[in-house]
Design an enzyme around this catalytic site. Structure first.
Site, PDB file in Angstrom:
ATOM      1  N   HIS A  46       0.812  -1.221   0.000  1.00 28.78           N
ATOM      2  CA  HIS A  46       0.000   0.000   0.000  1.00 28.78           C
ATOM      3  C   HIS A  46       0.849   1.276   0.000  1.00 28.78           C
ATOM      4  O   HIS A  46       0.348   2.352  -0.309  1.00 28.78           O
ATOM      5  CB  HIS A  46      -0.994  -0.001   1.166  1.00 28.78           C
ATOM      6  CG  HIS A  46      -0.410   0.299   2.507  1.00 28.78           C
ATOM      7  ND1 HIS A  46      -0.120  -0.689   3.427  1.00 28.78           N
ATOM      8  CD2 HIS A  46      -0.070   1.470   3.107  1.00 28.78           C
ATOM      9  CE1 HIS A  46       0.367  -0.128   4.522  1.00 28.78           C
ATOM     10  NE2 HIS A  46       0.409   1.184   4.351  1.00 28.78           N
ATOM     11  N   SER A  90       4.587   2.437   7.926  1.00 27.83           N
ATOM     12  CA  SER A  90       4.239   1.289   7.091  1.00 27.83           C
ATOM     13  C   SER A  90       5.418   0.848   6.235  1.00 27.83           C
ATOM     14  O   SER A  90       6.048   1.660   5.552  1.00 27.83           O
ATOM     15  CB  SER A  90       3.064   1.637   6.179  1.00 27.83           C
ATOM     16  OG  SER A  90       1.878   1.809   6.903  1.00 27.83           O
ATOM     17  N   GLY A 109      -7.232 -26.938  -4.279  1.00 30.20           N
ATOM     18  CA  GLY A 109      -8.412 -27.050  -5.129  1.00 30.20           C
ATOM     19  C   GLY A 109      -9.643 -27.557  -4.404  1.00 30.20           C
ATOM     20  O   GLY A 109     -10.362 -28.411  -4.933  1.00 30.20           O
ATOM     21  N   ASP A 123       0.121  -7.644   1.635  1.00 30.70           N
ATOM     22  CA  ASP A 123       0.490  -6.228   1.646  1.00 30.70           C
ATOM     23  C   ASP A 123       2.006  -6.047   1.678  1.00 30.70           C
ATOM     24  O   ASP A 123       2.530  -5.217   2.425  1.00 30.70           O
ATOM     25  CB  ASP A 123      -0.168  -5.501   2.825  1.00 30.70           C
ATOM     26  CG  ASP A 123      -0.159  -3.983   2.646  1.00 30.70           C
ATOM     27  OD1 ASP A 123       0.168  -3.515   1.540  1.00 30.70           O
ATOM     28  OD2 ASP A 123      -0.458  -3.266   3.616  1.00 30.70           O
TER      29      ASP A 123
END
Length: 463
Positions: free
Chosen positions: A97, A200, A256, A127
């Site tokens: 981000h 961040s 799956g 992220d």
């Protein structure tokens, strides 16, 4: 006794560092500030309306002429974040981000010089992002540590660029481990080390100067630090970053299957001795189907590791190498069976939802608090189902029933009961009778809503 306690307290106190200065001095050269620039498109909103003859008419006409028909022109937007160097040749870790949508990424180093960076790869699921700079000299870097070895109460140190104020250090402890925020692969370390906007992408260090987390988010009612910060664990981050470095993208294992957690009533309905594992609700075309896995199987272990719940299974499968053959222990029809599954790649996976065939005469019935109807062409059209969809359509649910409490609603489609397909009201009645004769206290239903399957166990007592 008092002397022994005093000695213990003294020993504990000695484990607390007198200062973080040496650690900060050691790792600071590898921590970076990140500035990103993004072009923001011109607004499509109509410009200001000025009454004819207004003294501001000429002013706004000149403004519009300079800035386009809407009085707006593309502009540059900047954002700030943090990161850290993981190799002397210039690979840098940050949050996705921080650099998402950026046209330019500028890296500012602790020593004061700046370098442009290119984006190597990103992973929105965790992220995380990997950048690369070219430097004339080897760069100072930090190494990954073992987040699994971090204990609640251990000292940690965060570094970054909080609120754009420049390089900053904060210290605290590991408040909790294994936190999940929103993603399937979440494994966050919670810390009370001060983390704010701009932190961040920065590193969370242990006392050895190793990165055990990537600072990612805070929990706050006002946007500032209140001592609840989250860092993606190095256990997850190191693996993701290695894939981004090698391939420019993630390559997660894919089993799956669609799964749900095993609850007490589901365990009873399945005949499971323990309330654990991942209950398979659907097996579309993919690795698990090729290996013989079926809806209704309970996955008890994957690649030699016990499965506690769906979250742990999803995370473990995602971290397993694509193409690896693994042993999967499943519980089926009262006994265990080992399947060998060759994992596919999740990013390439397609998940078609198979449908059954056949149709029956229109019949309705009131069973287990449900009003159900056999499938008809008209119901298929009303519910937006495929032409060959089969099962019992829930027409109504009594609000005082267990079925209503467990989330069943009108429009749901029941495709299995007692792990066998149902296509008529009589099929459902037969499954109920069989379950009672077998001494079951509940019946397991496979319910689909908007194509998504889940198992629901309904009590057979007093029904």
């Amino acid at each position: 006794m008092a002397f022994v306690i005093a000695q213990a307290l003294t020993a504990a106190a000695q484990s607390r560092p007198d200062t973080f200065a040496d650690l900060a001095e050691k790792v600071s050269p590898a921590v970076v500030n990140i500035t990103t620039s993004t072009t923001v498109a011109a607004s499509t909103e109509p410009g200001p309306i000025v009454p004819e003859g207004s003294p501001f008419e000429d002013f706004f006409r000149d403004f519009m002429d300079r800035n386009g028909p809407n009085g707006q022109s593309p502009r540059r937007s900047q954002a700030l974040g943090s990161g850290f160097v993981i190799s002397e040749d210039g690979f840098i870790v940050t949050n996705n981000h921080v650099i998402q949508g950026a046209d330019e990424v500028l890296i500012e180093f602790f020593e004061g010089f700046e370098l442009d960076a290119k984006i190597i790869g990103t992973d929105p699921n965790t992220d995380l992002a990997l950048l690369k700079v070219d430097s004339d000299k080897p760069l100072k870097f930090v190494s990954w540590g073992d987040s699994e070895a971090a204990r609640v109460g251990d000292w940690v140190m965060a570094m970054g660029n909080p609120l754009g104020q420049g390089f900053s250090v904060s210290a605290g402890i590991v408040s909790a481990r294994g936190r999940a925020l929103s993603g399937s692969y979440d494994d966050y370390i919670q810390t009370d080390a001060a983390i704010n906007r701009g932190n961040s992408g920065g590193p969370l260090f242990n006392l050895s100067g190793e990165v055990i987390g990537v600072n990612t988010a805070i929990l706050s009612p006002n946007g500032g630090s209140i001592g609840i910060g989250f860092a993606m664990s190095s256990r997850v981050a190191e693996n993701v970053i290695a894939q981004l470095r090698d391939f420019g993208e993630t390559r997660r294992g894919w089993l799956g299957v669609r799964i749900q957690d095993v609850t007490d009533d589901l365990a009873e309905g399945l005949g499971l001795a323990e309330v654990r594992g991942a209950l398979v609700t659907d097996v579309p075309e993919g690795p698990a189907l090729e290996a013989g896995m079926e809806a209704g199987d309970v996955i008890l272990s994957f690649d030699g590791v016990e499965v506690d719940d769906t979250r742990s299974l999803v995370r473990q499968v995602g971290e397993t190498t694509v193409g690896k053959e693994v042993r999967v222990l499943v519980f089926r029809d009262g006994k265990t069976e080992t399947l060998r599954v060759t994992l596919g790649r999740r990013e390439d996976a397609e998940r078609p939802i198979p449908a059954s065939v056949n149709s029956t005469d229109p019949v309705t019935g009131d069973i287990l608090g449900l009003t159900v109807s056999n499938m008809t062409d008209e119901l298929r059209e009303q519910l937006g189902l495929s032409d060959d969809a089969e099962g019992l359509v829930v027409a109504d649910v009594a609000e005082d029933s267990e079925a209503y409490e467990k989330g069943l609603r009108a429009g749901d489609l029941i495709t299995e009961a007692g792990q066998e397909k149902v296509a008529s009201v009589k099929d459902l009645e037969d499954r109920i009778e069989e379950a009672r004769e077998a001494g079951r206290k509940s019946l397991l239903l496979l319910v689909r809503r908007d194509g998504d399957p889940r198992f629901v166990a309904l009590s057979l007592e007093d029904s």
